[in-house]
Scaffold this motif. Sequence first.
Motif, PDB file in Angstrom:
ATOM      1  N   GLU A   1      12.848 -57.771  -7.377  1.00 54.51           N
ATOM      2  CA  GLU A   1      13.263 -57.850  -8.775  1.00 54.51           C
ATOM      3  C   GLU A   1      14.352 -58.888  -8.988  1.00 54.51           C
ATOM      4  O   GLU A   1      14.448 -59.488 -10.061  1.00 54.51           O
ATOM      5  CB  GLU A   1      13.748 -56.472  -9.240  1.00 54.51           C
ATOM      6  CG  GLU A   1      12.646 -55.435  -9.337  1.00 54.51           C
ATOM      7  CD  GLU A   1      13.188 -54.042  -9.577  1.00 54.51           C
ATOM      8  OE1 GLU A   1      14.430 -53.869  -9.532  1.00 54.51           O
ATOM      9  OE2 GLU A   1      12.379 -53.120  -9.805  1.00 54.51           O
ATOM     10  N   ARG A   2      15.187 -59.085  -7.964  1.00 54.52           N
ATOM     11  CA  ARG A   2      16.249 -60.095  -8.060  1.00 54.52           C
ATOM     12  C   ARG A   2      15.779 -61.479  -7.630  1.00 54.52           C
ATOM     13  O   ARG A   2      16.563 -62.412  -7.529  1.00 54.52           O
ATOM     14  CB  ARG A   2      17.446 -59.685  -7.189  1.00 54.52           C
ATOM     15  CG  ARG A   2      17.983 -58.293  -7.408  1.00 54.52           C
ATOM     16  CD  ARG A   2      18.517 -58.063  -8.796  1.00 54.52           C
ATOM     17  NE  ARG A   2      19.693 -58.841  -9.095  1.00 54.52           N
ATOM     18  CZ  ARG A   2      20.449 -58.674 -10.176  1.00 54.52           C
ATOM     19  NH1 ARG A   2      20.124 -57.747 -11.050  1.00 54.52           N
ATOM     20  NH2 ARG A   2      21.499 -59.421 -10.381  1.00 54.52           N
ATOM     21  N   HIS A   3      14.462 -61.622  -7.370  1.00 52.51           N
ATOM     22  CA  HIS A   3      13.845 -62.891  -6.975  1.00 52.51           C
ATOM     23  C   HIS A   3      14.380 -63.399  -5.632  1.00 52.51           C
ATOM     24  O   HIS A   3      14.589 -64.600  -5.454  1.00 52.51           O
ATOM     25  CB  HIS A   3      14.016 -63.947  -8.061  1.00 52.51           C
ATOM     26  CG  HIS A   3      13.184 -63.680  -9.279  1.00 52.51           C
ATOM     27  ND1 HIS A   3      12.737 -64.672 -10.121  1.00 52.51           N
ATOM     28  CD2 HIS A   3      12.703 -62.521  -9.799  1.00 52.51           C
ATOM     29  CE1 HIS A   3      12.034 -64.139 -11.110  1.00 52.51           C
ATOM     30  NE2 HIS A   3      12.006 -62.822 -10.925  1.00 52.51           N
ATOM     31  N   ILE A   4      14.598 -62.488  -4.711  1.00 53.02           N
ATOM     32  CA  ILE A   4      15.064 -62.841  -3.372  1.00 53.02           C
ATOM     33  C   ILE A   4      14.024 -62.364  -2.359  1.00 53.02           C
ATOM     34  O   ILE A   4      13.856 -61.158  -2.157  1.00 53.02           O
ATOM     35  CB  ILE A   4      16.432 -62.205  -3.069  1.00 53.02           C
ATOM     36  CG1 ILE A   4      17.482 -62.738  -4.039  1.00 53.02           C
ATOM     37  CG2 ILE A   4      16.852 -62.489  -1.624  1.00 53.02           C
ATOM     38  CD1 ILE A   4      18.802 -62.013  -3.986  1.00 53.02           C
ATOM     39  N   PRO A   5      13.279 -63.280  -1.726  1.00 51.29           N
ATOM     40  CA  PRO A   5      12.274 -62.883  -0.741  1.00 51.29           C
ATOM     41  C   PRO A   5      12.899 -62.130   0.428  1.00 51.29           C
ATOM     42  O   PRO A   5      14.031 -62.408   0.826  1.00 51.29           O
ATOM     43  CB  PRO A   5      11.684 -64.222  -0.278  1.00 51.29           C
ATOM     44  CG  PRO A   5      12.024 -65.185  -1.369  1.00 51.29           C
ATOM     45  CD  PRO A   5      13.331 -64.724  -1.931  1.00 51.29           C
ATOM     46  N   VAL A   6      12.156 -61.205   0.973  1.00 53.39           N
ATOM     47  CA  VAL A   6      12.692 -60.355   2.038  1.00 53.39           C
ATOM     48  C   VAL A   6      13.077 -61.163   3.266  1.00 53.39           C
ATOM     49  O   VAL A   6      14.019 -60.810   3.983  1.00 53.39           O
ATOM     50  CB  VAL A   6      11.686 -59.240   2.392  1.00 53.39           C
ATOM     51  CG1 VAL A   6      10.412 -59.819   3.005  1.00 53.39           C
ATOM     52  CG2 VAL A   6      12.312 -58.220   3.314  1.00 53.39           C
ATOM     53  N   GLN A   7      12.371 -62.274   3.523  1.00 56.92           N
ATOM     54  CA  GLN A   7      12.709 -63.068   4.708  1.00 56.92           C
ATOM     55  C   GLN A   7      14.093 -63.694   4.597  1.00 56.92           C
ATOM     56  O   GLN A   7      14.762 -63.933   5.608  1.00 56.92           O
ATOM     57  CB  GLN A   7      11.650 -64.145   4.992  1.00 56.92           C
ATOM     58  CG  GLN A   7      11.478 -65.193   3.904  1.00 56.92           C
ATOM     59  CD  GLN A   7      10.376 -64.844   2.941  1.00 56.92           C
ATOM     60  OE1 GLN A   7      10.079 -63.663   2.747  1.00 56.92           O
ATOM     61  NE2 GLN A   7       9.764 -65.862   2.335  1.00 56.92           N
TER      62      GLN A   7
END
Length: 292
Positions: A133-139
């Motif tokens: 939701e915060r536009h931060i990919p998990v990697q």
Amino acid sequence: MEFRSKQLCISEAKEIDIVHYLSELGYEPLKVRNNDYWYRSPLRAEKTASFKVNRGLNRWYDHGLGKGGNLVDFAILYHNCTVGELLEKLSTSLSFQKPGYGQTLITTTSDNKLKIVRDTALSSYALLRYFEERHIPVQVADRYCREVGYQLNEKMYYGIGFKNDLGGFEIRNPYFKVGSAPKGITTFDNGADEVIVFEGFMDFLSFMVVHENEPEDRFDFTVLNSLSFFETARPFMEKHKAIRLYLDNDTAGQNCSRYALSLSSKYKDESSLYQNHKDFNAWVMNFGKPYK
């Protein structure tokens, strides 16, 4: 300190003890003289304590800003929220462990109340979804964050943990923010000439996403974790040739940026990039690099 479940009215909110409220936010007085409690201002960066709370009157005054008032006057400045939003949150509780409006209000707790009991790789669906939701990919999140479980007031919680240089964690989940002691800044020293400075770690992560195709050692980084640590961060920041500030677009963040610019020409305020948004992460979510 407990609050009733019904909606607080503004007159009740004004009578909440300001000294206790500041303590909940992580601010303790540097000196106490009779009824006067003196703090470094929570609303701006400063070296000396010029923010006074008269506990007998339960009123505050910031000598640097020339402003003062009751708790509501302070809280809407500090949290950059409306009176209605503030009353809604205060009616829930000061611990903010339950879902509520946004993620504006923050509480910090002392080490004897909050105990870290688990520190693992990110795996919770709710936390991974929050990063999405915060536009931060998990990697990207995985490189800098942990999943922490902690005990608070004999109850167990979990959240995203971002470690500071002293070993404490800034902790966040979709509903609240807390911090474990010891509190401090987080630095990444890559031997670069420039340092990028953020107020919170979500902005730092967003920057890493936007620049993910560039060499990571191009810059050094400082995450203040709280504007109250600006002076603590200065020795690390000022050893660089250039200091680029990506602080929040609120009263406290902009006051801190102006203070920094008055200190040295090394400092540069980069907040015009996201001038119509609260912070860098909010800009990324709306107009920055799309999430993939």
